[in-house]
Motif scaffolding. Structure first.
Motif, short mmCIF file in Angstrom:
data_model
loop_
_atom_site.label_atom_id
_atom_site.label_comp_id
_atom_site.label_asym_id
_atom_site.label_seq_id
_atom_site.Cartn_x
_atom_site.Cartn_y
_atom_site.Cartn_z
N ASN A 138 0.25 -1.81 0.37
CA ASN A 138 -0.10 0.16 0.01
C ASN A 138 0.87 1.66 0.03
N ASN A 139 2.42 0.89 -0.06
CA ASN A 139 2.72 2.40 -0.07
C ASN A 139 4.32 1.68 -0.93
N LEU A 140 4.77 2.20 -2.55
CA LEU A 140 5.31 0.89 -2.66
C LEU A 140 7.01 2.20 -3.01
N ALA A 141 6.79 3.70 -2.09
CA ALA A 141 7.87 4.35 -2.32
C ALA A 141 8.84 2.94 -1.04
N GLU A 142 7.63 3.15 0.22
CA GLU A 142 8.35 2.56 1.50
C GLU A 142 9.29 0.58 0.77
N ARG A 143 8.25 0.56 0.17
CA ARG A 143 8.52 -0.83 -0.07
C ARG A 143 9.80 -1.37 -0.75
N LEU A 144 9.81 -0.09 -1.69
CA LEU A 144 11.12 -0.26 -2.33
C LEU A 144 12.05 0.39 -1.81
N GLN A 145 11.72 0.87 -0.62
CA GLN A 145 13.04 1.22 -0.13
C GLN A 145 13.57 -0.09 0.93
N GLN A 146 12.63 -0.61 1.67
CA GLN A 146 12.62 -2.40 2.00
C GLN A 146 13.38 -2.91 1.32
N HIS A 147 13.43 -3.09 0.47
CA HIS A 147 13.88 -4.16 -1.39
C HIS A 147 15.30 -3.53 -0.60
N HIS A 148 15.76 -2.50 -0.94
CA HIS A 148 17.36 -1.55 -1.37
C HIS A 148 17.73 -2.08 0.21
N ASP A 149 16.83 -2.26 1.32
CA ASP A 149 17.44 -1.73 2.68
C ASP A 149 17.93 -3.29 2.58
N ASN A 150 17.23 -4.45 2.48
CA ASN A 150 18.25 -5.75 2.92
C ASN A 150 18.39 -6.46 2.25
N ILE A 151 19.18 -5.84 1.06
CA ILE A 151 20.04 -6.06 0.08
C ILE A 151 21.20 -5.54 0.53
N GLU A 152 21.73 -4.06 1.23
CA GLU A 152 22.26 -4.09 2.01
C GLU A 152 22.91 -4.40 3.03
N ASN A 153 21.40 -4.86 3.58
CA ASN A 153 22.28 -5.37 4.93
C ASN A 153 22.34 -6.75 4.72
N GLY A 154 21.84 -7.33 3.90
CA GLY A 154 22.20 -8.63 3.63
C GLY A 154 21.24 -9.80 4.15
N LYS A 155 19.69 -9.70 4.23
CA LYS A 155 18.81 -10.43 5.04
C LYS A 155 18.76 -11.30 3.85
N LYS A 156 18.12 -12.35 4.23
CA LYS A 156 18.31 -13.68 3.68
C LYS A 156 16.86 -13.75 3.01
N THR A 157 16.28 -12.52 2.00
CA THR A 157 14.54 -13.02 1.41
C THR A 157 15.09 -12.95 0.37
N PHE A 158 14.22 -13.46 -0.68
CA PHE A 158 13.84 -14.13 -1.95
C PHE A 158 14.49 -12.83 -2.82
N ALA A 159 14.20 -11.55 -2.53
CA ALA A 159 14.74 -10.57 -2.90
C ALA A 159 16.25 -10.19 -2.81
N PHE A 198 12.33 -1.76 -20.78
CA PHE A 198 12.56 -2.30 -19.85
C PHE A 198 13.61 -1.01 -19.00
N GLU A 199 12.67 0.68 -18.70
CA GLU A 199 13.45 1.02 -17.88
C GLU A 199 13.66 0.75 -15.85
N GLN A 248 11.99 7.89 -9.40
CA GLN A 248 10.07 8.39 -9.18
C GLN A 248 9.92 8.02 -7.80
N PHE A 249 10.10 7.34 -7.16
CA PHE A 249 9.43 6.80 -5.95
C PHE A 249 10.47 7.24 -4.69
N LEU A 250 11.61 6.67 -4.80
CA LEU A 250 12.79 6.82 -3.75
C LEU A 250 13.18 7.97 -3.34
N LYS A 251 13.21 8.97 -2.37
CA LYS A 251 14.12 10.05 -2.05
C LYS A 251 15.73 9.21 -2.12
N ASN A 252 16.65 10.47 -2.44
CA ASN A 252 17.60 10.13 -2.56
C ASN A 252 18.38 10.71 -1.40
#
Length: 95
Positions: free
Chosen positions: A18-39, A85-86, A91-95
């Protein structure tokens, strides 16, 4: 409902939020933090497709439908929406 991919566009993750910007940030953070999610495992953080829904039940139904599709059908859906395929997350994330 959204689809993210890796930098090489080889693997897809289909999700609902229900919040695409927040969810995209979570995916990004999980990658940086090495979490064991599929993404995180497949470095999936680049948005290539999304749909907006008024009712969560419709979004969940659409997500389940797309998850059952073959890869070629998913690729066609993405290309119709995002011809080049860009990566669309900027457009959703704040840097």
């Amino acid at each position: 409902m959204y689809i993210i991919t890796n930098p090489y566009r080889t693997t897809f993750y289909i999700g609902v939020t229900n919040n695409l910007a927040e969810r995209l940030q979570q995916h990004h953070d999980n990658i940086e933090n090495g979490k064991k999610t599929f993404a995180a495992k497949y470095n999936l953080q680049h948005l290539v497709y999304y749909e907006k829904f008024t009712w969560i039940q419709n979004a969940i139904a659409r997500e389940k439908k797309l998850k059952g599709w073959r890869r070629d059908k998913k690729l066609h859906l993405i290309r119709v929406f995002n011809e080049n395929f860009e990566f669309l997350e900027a457009q959703f994330l704040k840097n």
